[in-house]
Scaffold this active site. Structure first.
Site, PDB file in Angstrom:
ATOM      1  N   GLY A  77      14.565  -4.363  19.814  1.00  0.00           N
ATOM      2  CA  GLY A  77      15.696  -3.634  20.379  1.00  0.00           C
ATOM      3  C   GLY A  77      15.231  -2.323  20.983  1.00  0.00           C
ATOM      4  N   CYS A 104       9.082  -6.080  16.129  1.00  0.00           N
ATOM      5  CA  CYS A 104       9.205  -4.796  16.803  1.00  0.00           C
ATOM      6  C   CYS A 104      10.243  -3.926  16.083  1.00  0.00           C
ATOM      7  CB  CYS A 104       9.538  -5.001  18.281  1.00  0.00           C
ATOM      8  SG  CYS A 104       9.273  -3.534  19.301  1.00  0.00           S
ATOM      9  N   TYR A 105      11.397  -3.650  16.704  1.00  0.00           N
ATOM     10  CA  TYR A 105      12.422  -2.845  16.031  1.00  0.00           C
ATOM     11  C   TYR A 105      12.812  -3.480  14.704  1.00  0.00           C
ATOM     12  CZ  TYR A 105      16.830  -0.424  15.108  1.00  0.00           C
ATOM     13  OH  TYR A 105      17.847   0.306  14.519  1.00  0.00           O
ATOM     14  N   HIS A 190       5.329  -8.678  20.212  1.00  0.00           N
ATOM     15  CA  HIS A 190       6.332  -9.706  20.544  1.00  0.00           C
ATOM     16  C   HIS A 190       5.680 -11.085  20.639  1.00  0.00           C
ATOM     17  CE1 HIS A 190       9.877  -7.188  21.386  1.00  0.00           C
ATOM     18  NE2 HIS A 190       8.968  -6.262  21.677  1.00  0.00           N
ATOM     19  N   GLU A 192       7.174 -13.847  20.841  1.00  0.00           N
ATOM     20  CA  GLU A 192       8.021 -14.764  21.601  1.00  0.00           C
ATOM     21  C   GLU A 192       7.687 -14.812  23.080  1.00  0.00           C
ATOM     22  OE1 GLU A 192      10.437 -10.879  21.506  1.00  0.00           O
ATOM     23  OE2 GLU A 192       8.908 -11.899  20.316  1.00  0.00           O
ATOM     24  N   ASP A 248      22.450 -26.602  36.893  1.00  0.00           N
ATOM     25  CA  ASP A 248      23.257 -26.087  35.792  1.00  0.00           C
ATOM     26  C   ASP A 248      24.673 -26.654  35.822  1.00  0.00           C
ATOM     27  OD1 ASP A 248      20.975 -24.559  35.518  1.00  0.00           O
ATOM     28  OD2 ASP A 248      21.853 -22.823  36.511  1.00  0.00           O
ATOM     29  N   LYS A 397      17.079 -22.467  31.717  1.00  0.00           N
ATOM     30  CA  LYS A 397      17.027 -23.423  32.824  1.00  0.00           C
ATOM     31  C   LYS A 397      16.155 -24.632  32.505  1.00  0.00           C
ATOM     32  CE  LYS A 397      18.144 -22.783  36.717  1.00  0.00           C
ATOM     33  NZ  LYS A 397      19.349 -23.128  37.507  1.00  0.00           N
TER      34      LYS A 397
END
Length: 541
Positions: A77, A104-105, A190, A192, A248, A397
């Site tokens: 964050g 992280c945060y 991070h 991710e 989509d 996507k």
């Protein structure tokens, strides 16, 4: 199986249920402290065929435990734990005996909440760094002792809570901590993002080695449960689907059509902001290849009238969003009248909204900063005459493309490059006029054609032209010219949350430039956009 489209807005009423009421029990819960990449954490976990749900950081303990999670992740964050009003979660999540990973945060808040010391760093860490592992850890099983990681923080943990030990460092900070007895883990970087080497493996270790989660998510189950959930929500009502011709909205339309059949009417609107020949080609594809009940509406003049004199990109998006709703409301009234039903029978509006649209438009799960309004999210008017039905709202996507393949959609749809809902309005900087739109359409057609000819179309994320409100001097023949500038944007990405510019071969760039200047009136210069996301967005507006 649990729905990947987990828990959008009414968590207090529907914890344990996704956007359409599909069960979301089990797996790993991600508590969102406002990070722009929170959903990437959930996505990486779903890639392991384990369900993941996102809840706001201020969700109640009951909401968290109702999902019966095998593990909990505390996201990153933008705040500092010592800021007034900094986001927090119920500290009891750290005492449930359920494994917790702070990122992280999330790591900083965990350390702070348990009595550790977090301070503002003298030297902030943004971008790549080298992680040096110091101790064996289940979280880093199979990870080399030295690895490249990606940082984005201005605070450091300098004092660990009781029971914790440091398992990794960078040159500048404590990078990984853990209390394996209480199943509490933290990383300052991070895992991710793709920029972190072996980041997915670190998350996989947390899911399976630490949490001992079971695989419980797959596309086939998602499709069947989502279809049933749509039936349950829609009941006997009718729905309109806002088709764009892209993957989509097509996947959303097929899912809803399988759920309610002919009670779904698809509407494809020509806004006057589409690409060259797109309106008729798309109608043919939707009707003849997909067999969808599709009404085409020519509304170009009214959209351009609404945009006359408007140059601010946010105002463009909001006016386009409002005009879309007006068109759909009129179509709903007309269709209901023709069928002899009350106007209220057309109750739902189906949209192919994806998570990147949401996270850039509005803060829905935590204090994430708004980047820009998307016409189908933040650009919608407050008093909608429909209930929104968005079965893909929390998917990316590439996940939607995989669902589309499972549903049998053709490659013409699946491989089509993303096109923004506001259309060319956000690729034409400055005032929108029919003449400038024609210039942009012609240039864009050249760019896409050359990308196809080079065999690159299916290998990249997006390729398009942007018309800049900049004129420059040129010479054509023996005459001085003073024409527009076209920017060419070609990017590679896998989820639109991050993107990098494509290193096109020089001969491809040359052909694009030569053709645009020679074939498109009033253009004297072509430039190539070499900006990545972040800090830039993919679209220019």
């Amino acid at each position: 199986m649990a729905n990947a489209a987990a828990l959008p807005e009414r968590e207090s009423e529907s914890a344990g249920k996704g956007e359409l009421g599909v069960s979301t029990r089990g797996g790993v819960v991600v508590l969102d402290f406002g990070g722009q990449y929170t959903q990437l954490i959930a996505r990486r976990i779903r890639e392991q065929e384990v369900f993941s749900a996102i809840l706001p950081c201020n969700a109640s303990l009951e909401e968290v435990t109702r999902l019966q999670p095998a593990g909990i992740v505390l996201s990153g964050g933008p705040s500092s734990v010592y800021d007034e009003g900094a986001p927090v979660c119920d500290s009891q999540v750290l005492h449930l005996g359920i494994p917790v990973l702070g990122i992280c945060y999330g790591m900083q808040w965990m350390a702070h909440a348990l009595g550790g010391n977090v301070v503002k760093a003298e030297r902030r860490e943004y971008g790549p760094a080298r992680l040096d592992l110091e101790k064996q850890s289940a979280l880093f099983r199979g990870i080399p002792d030295h690895a490249k990681v990606w940082n984005s923080h201005g605070d450091h943990v300098i004092g660990l809570p009781a029971g914790f030990e440091t398992t990794g460092r960078t040159d500048n900070a404590v990078a990984a901590i853990e209390d394996p007895v209480r199943h509490l883990y933290g990383v300052e970087f991070h895992p991710e993002v793709r920029h972190t080497d072996r980041g997915t493996e670190i998350l996989r270790n947390f899911v399976f080695e630490v949490c001992h989660a079971k695989k419980n998510w797959n596309r086939a189950s998602f499709i069947s449960e989502t279809i049933q959930a749509i039936r349950n929500r829609v009941g006997d009502a009718h729905a309109l689907c806002a088709l764009s011709g892209g993957v989509d909205s097509a996947v959303a339309a097929v899912l809803v059509h399988r759920a309610i059949g002919d009670r779904l009417t698809n509407v494809f609107v020509d806004t006057g902001l589409l690409r060259k020949n797109e309106y008729h080609e798309t109608l043919d594809l939707l009707r003849n290849r997909l067999g969808l009940n599709d009404d085409g509406v020519d509304a170009g003049e009214r959209f351009l009238a609404r945009l006359k004199g408007v140059t601010d990109p946010e105002e463009k998006r909001k006016r386009i969003g409002a005009e879309f709703i007006a068109v759909f409301a009129e179509e709903a009234k007309r269709l209901s009248s023709e069928a002899g039903r009350g106007s209220s029978a057309m109750r739902f509006l189906v949209q192919g909204t994806l998570y990147p649209d949401v996270i850039e438009s509005v803060s829905v799960k935590g204090p994430s900063a708004v980047i820009k309004t998307h016409h189908n999210v933040g650009g919608l008017p407050k008093n909608l005459p429909f209930e929104l039905l968005e079965p893909l709202r929390d998917l990316f996507k590439d996940e939607v493309r995989l669902l589309g393949r499972e549903l049998g959609l053709p490659d013409e749809i699946l491989l089509k490059h993303p096109f923004p809902g506001p259309g060319l309005a956000v690729r034409l900087l400055g005032e929108i006029t029919p003449e400038r739109l024609d210039t942009l359409r012609a240039a864009d057609a050249v760019v896409v054609d050359e990308i196809h000819r080079a065999g690159l179309y299916s290998k990249i994320w997006q390729a398009f032209a942007v018309l800049l409100p900049v004129r420059s001097v040129g010479v054509m023949g023996d005459f001085r010219t003073y024409g527009y500038t076209i920017a060419v944007r070609v990017v590679e990405s896998e989820d639109a949350m991050t993107a990098d510019w494509v290193r096109l071969p020089w001969d491809v760039l040359e052909r694009i430039s030569v053709r645009v200047v020679n074939e498109v009136r009033d253009v004297t210069r072509v430039v190539y956009d070499i900006s990545s996301k972040p800090p830039s967005t993919i679209e220019w507006e």
